[in-house]
Design a protein around this motif. Structure first.
Motif, mmCIF file in Angstrom:
data_model
loop_
_atom_site.group_PDB
_atom_site.id
_atom_site.type_symbol
_atom_site.label_atom_id
_atom_site.label_comp_id
_atom_site.label_asym_id
_atom_site.label_seq_id
_atom_site.Cartn_x
_atom_site.Cartn_y
_atom_site.Cartn_z
ATOM 1 N N TYR A 29 0.843 -1.186 0.000
ATOM 2 C CA TYR A 29 0.000 0.000 0.000
ATOM 3 C C TYR A 29 0.886 1.246 0.000
ATOM 4 O O TYR A 29 2.029 1.216 0.432
ATOM 5 N N CYS A 30 0.326 2.348 -0.463
ATOM 6 C CA CYS A 30 1.060 3.607 -0.440
ATOM 7 C C CYS A 30 1.259 4.039 1.005
ATOM 8 O O CYS A 30 0.354 3.922 1.825
ATOM 9 N N PRO A 40 3.430 9.969 -0.481
ATOM 10 C CA PRO A 40 3.336 8.523 -0.249
ATOM 11 C C PRO A 40 3.917 7.741 -1.425
ATOM 12 O O PRO A 40 3.839 8.168 -2.572
ATOM 13 N N TRP A 41 4.487 6.606 -1.112
ATOM 14 C CA TRP A 41 5.145 5.779 -2.119
ATOM 15 C C TRP A 41 4.791 4.316 -1.890
ATOM 16 O O TRP A 41 4.217 3.951 -0.875
ATOM 17 N N CYS A 42 5.148 3.468 -2.871
ATOM 18 C CA CYS A 42 4.956 2.031 -2.714
ATOM 19 C C CYS A 42 6.162 1.317 -3.317
ATOM 20 O O CYS A 42 6.907 1.886 -4.112
ATOM 21 N N TYR A 43 6.367 0.081 -2.888
ATOM 22 C CA TYR A 43 7.432 -0.732 -3.466
ATOM 23 C C TYR A 43 7.000 -1.201 -4.845
ATOM 24 O O TYR A 43 5.826 -1.413 -5.105
ATOM 25 N N THR A 44 7.971 -1.380 -5.731
ATOM 26 C CA THR A 44 7.685 -1.892 -7.076
ATOM 27 C C THR A 44 8.254 -3.305 -7.209
ATOM 28 O O THR A 44 8.976 -3.777 -6.329
ATOM 29 N N MET A 45 7.950 -3.942 -8.299
ATOM 30 C CA MET A 45 8.479 -5.276 -8.597
ATOM 31 C C MET A 45 9.780 -5.178 -9.387
ATOM 32 O O MET A 45 10.406 -6.174 -9.702
ATOM 33 N N ASP A 46 10.209 -3.964 -9.699
ATOM 34 C CA ASP A 46 11.415 -3.753 -10.493
ATOM 35 C C ASP A 46 12.640 -4.225 -9.722
ATOM 36 O O ASP A 46 12.867 -3.801 -8.587
#
Length: 121
Positions: A29-30, A40-46
């Motif tokens: 979640y953000c 606000p930020w979120c983790y990526t799959m990169d």
């Protein structure tokens, strides 16, 4: 780490409370618990470490359509207590019945024995 605790440990069906850890949690979640980014930020799959987090696009809420300060001014004028006839409008029925009566001695005891005059002017 987040910690869940039962409200009543003796009751297996008891509700739970959650003590949130550092805000990162095991979710995507953000969030911005440590103010490490400007929003606000979120983790990526990169897999690239430089792109591990990205800012969330959260739209701003529109301004509230009601002007509560102006409404309060209007209501104050409408409900002005100048003739002591406003009690029913403010508090509902002013008729006392056997079911709703409260002894004067109980009211005085609840207020510490002090009586204050009605100031309806």
């Amino acid at each position: 780490q987040d910690v869940k605790t039962k409200v009543d440990e003796a009751d297996p069906e008891s509700e739970e409370t959650t003590e949130w850890g550092n805000g990162l949690g095991n979710h995507n979640y953000c969030r911005n618990p440590d103010s490490s980014m400007e929003a606000p930020w979120c983790y990526t799959m990169d897999p690239n470490k430089q792109h591990q987090k990205e800012l969330c696009e959260i739209p701003k809420c529109p301004p509230h359509p009601r002007d509560f300060h102006e409404e309060a001014k209007d209501l104050k004028t409408e409900v002005e207590a100048s003739d002591c006839q406003c009690a029913e409008q403010l508090y509902g029925s002013t008729e006392t019945t056997a079911d709703t009566s409260v002894a004067l001695s109980e009211l005085q005891a609840a207020k510490g024995g002090q009586r204050r005059p009605c100031r309806c002017s």
